[in-house]
Design an enzyme around this catalytic site. Structure first.
Site, PDB file in Angstrom:
ATOM      1  N   CYS A   1       4.855  42.959  28.625  1.00 43.45           N
ATOM      2  CA  CYS A   1       4.715  42.040  27.493  1.00 43.45           C
ATOM      3  C   CYS A   1       5.058  40.602  27.906  1.00 43.45           C
ATOM      4  O   CYS A   1       4.278  39.991  28.631  1.00 43.45           O
ATOM      5  CB  CYS A   1       5.527  42.554  26.310  1.00 43.45           C
ATOM      6  SG  CYS A   1       4.920  41.910  24.750  1.00 43.45           S
TER       7      CYS A   1
ATOM      8  N   HIS B   1       5.116  48.007  25.834  1.00 38.09           N
ATOM      9  CA  HIS B   1       6.520  48.220  26.204  1.00 38.09           C
ATOM     10  C   HIS B   1       6.748  49.660  26.638  1.00 38.09           C
ATOM     11  O   HIS B   1       7.142  50.489  25.819  1.00 38.09           O
ATOM     12  CB  HIS B   1       7.426  47.932  24.998  1.00 38.09           C
ATOM     13  CG  HIS B   1       7.510  46.496  24.631  1.00 38.09           C
ATOM     14  ND1 HIS B   1       8.544  45.679  25.050  1.00 38.09           N
ATOM     15  CD2 HIS B   1       6.692  45.720  23.888  1.00 38.09           C
ATOM     16  CE1 HIS B   1       8.352  44.458  24.573  1.00 38.09           C
ATOM     17  NE2 HIS B   1       7.233  44.451  23.861  1.00 38.09           N
TER      18      HIS B   1
ATOM     19  N   GLU C   1       9.102  50.869  28.163  1.00 36.16           N
ATOM     20  CA  GLU C   1      10.540  51.209  28.217  1.00 36.16           C
ATOM     21  C   GLU C   1      11.053  51.799  26.915  1.00 36.16           C
ATOM     22  O   GLU C   1      12.136  52.347  26.881  1.00 36.16           O
ATOM     23  CB  GLU C   1      11.365  49.968  28.615  1.00 36.16           C
ATOM     24  CG  GLU C   1      11.547  48.911  27.537  1.00 36.16           C
ATOM     25  CD  GLU C   1      10.326  48.014  27.330  1.00 36.16           C
ATOM     26  OE1 GLU C   1       9.264  48.276  27.921  1.00 36.16           O
ATOM     27  OE2 GLU C   1      10.462  47.063  26.532  1.00 36.16           O
TER      28      GLU C   1
HETATM   29  N1  GLN Z   1       5.007  37.082  22.090  1.00 33.91           N
HETATM   30  C1  GLN Z   1       6.016  37.129  23.094  1.00 33.91           C
HETATM   31  C2  GLN Z   1       5.951  35.951  24.053  1.00 33.91           C
HETATM   32  O1  GLN Z   1       5.172  35.082  23.936  1.00 33.91           O
HETATM   33  C3  GLN Z   1       5.959  38.418  23.876  1.00 33.91           C
HETATM   34  C4  GLN Z   1       6.361  39.565  22.998  1.00 33.91           C
HETATM   35  C5  GLN Z   1       7.073  40.678  23.680  1.00 33.91           C
HETATM   36  O2  GLN Z   1       7.489  40.581  24.836  1.00 33.91           O
HETATM   37  N2  GLN Z   1       7.305  41.719  22.943  1.00 33.91           N
HETATM   38  O3  GLN Z   1       6.709  35.924  24.940  1.00 33.91           O
END
Ligand code: GLN
Length: 207
Positions: free
Chosen positions: A84, A186, A188
């Site tokens: 992410c 994610h 994890e």
């Molecule tokens: N939207 C987040 C960002 O720009 C990422 C979201 C996440 O890691 N769950 O970093």
């Protein structure tokens, strides 16, 4: 018979799902250590960049004087796994970034930040992931939270997973280039550690 010692994998511990990644890595056979300092970075065989908020993590990387060392380590071949916000940080090119936002780079991809929509649009789906054994029969349950996707991938980047159904069908959500792995979702928090196994394998094969 000699057995390979468990690799030491760092988890960037500035913000985000640090504990969850560490325990998934331990379940996958690695020794997990938190990384906040360049000296700690120098001791690891691979690094996980957790999800969180990429702009905050970028700021903290600078506060902890870790931005340049981490950028150099990934450039020099340190295996890295970003989920992410971690995927955003590893992208060579970023769309939809905050004003002045910079990434570490390492993956020849264009990543679109917050691509799926706002927090309420976070969703879960099942994915077949290339490199994850049996995921065609037993898919990876993927949790997306304000997630990015990969808009464009360079020629040396292997697309490992795309969304199967719904409005985001066909979007690229997992990639690998050499020893750098990234997922929009994610892994994890799902209790399925197969992606962490894949990363531990990447780190072990390299050593
Ligand atoms: N939207 C987040 C960002 O720009 C990422 C979201 C996440 O890691 N769950 O970093």
């Amino acid at each position: 018979m000699t057995s390979t010692p468990a690799p030491t994998i760092g988890v960037l511990a500035l913000q985000g799902d640090v504990r969850e990644h560490a325990s998934a890595l331990e379940s996958a056979g690695a020794r997990a250590v938190p990384v906040r300092r360049a000296a700690e970075l120098a001791t690891v065989d691979g690094i996980v960049l957790p999800g969180g908020e990429s702009t905050t993590i970028e700021k903290l990387l600078r506060v902890f004087e870790l931005f340049e060392p981490l950028q150099a380590a990934v450039r020099d071949g340190l295996p890295a796994f970003g989920s992410c916000a971690g995927m955003i940080l590893l992208a060579d090119r970023l769309e939809g970034g905050a004003h002045g936002q910079r990434t570490l780079g390492g993956l020849d991809v264009t990543v679109r930040r917050n691509a799926f929509g706002r927090q309420v649009d976070s969703f879960e789906t099942d994915l077949v992931v290339d490199g994850v054994p049996d995921s065609a029969q037993d898919p990876v349950h993927a949790v997306f939270i304000r997630a990015p996707w990969v808009e464009q991938a360079g020629p040396d980047v292997r697309v490992l997973a795309t969304v199967g159904t719904g409005p985001a069908a066909g979007r690229i959500v997992a990639v690998r280039q050499r020893d750098v792995l990234a997922t929009s979702f994610h892994p994890e928090i799902s209790g399925d550690h197969r992606l962490h196994h894949l990363f531990v394998q990447i780190v072990t094969d390299r050593g």
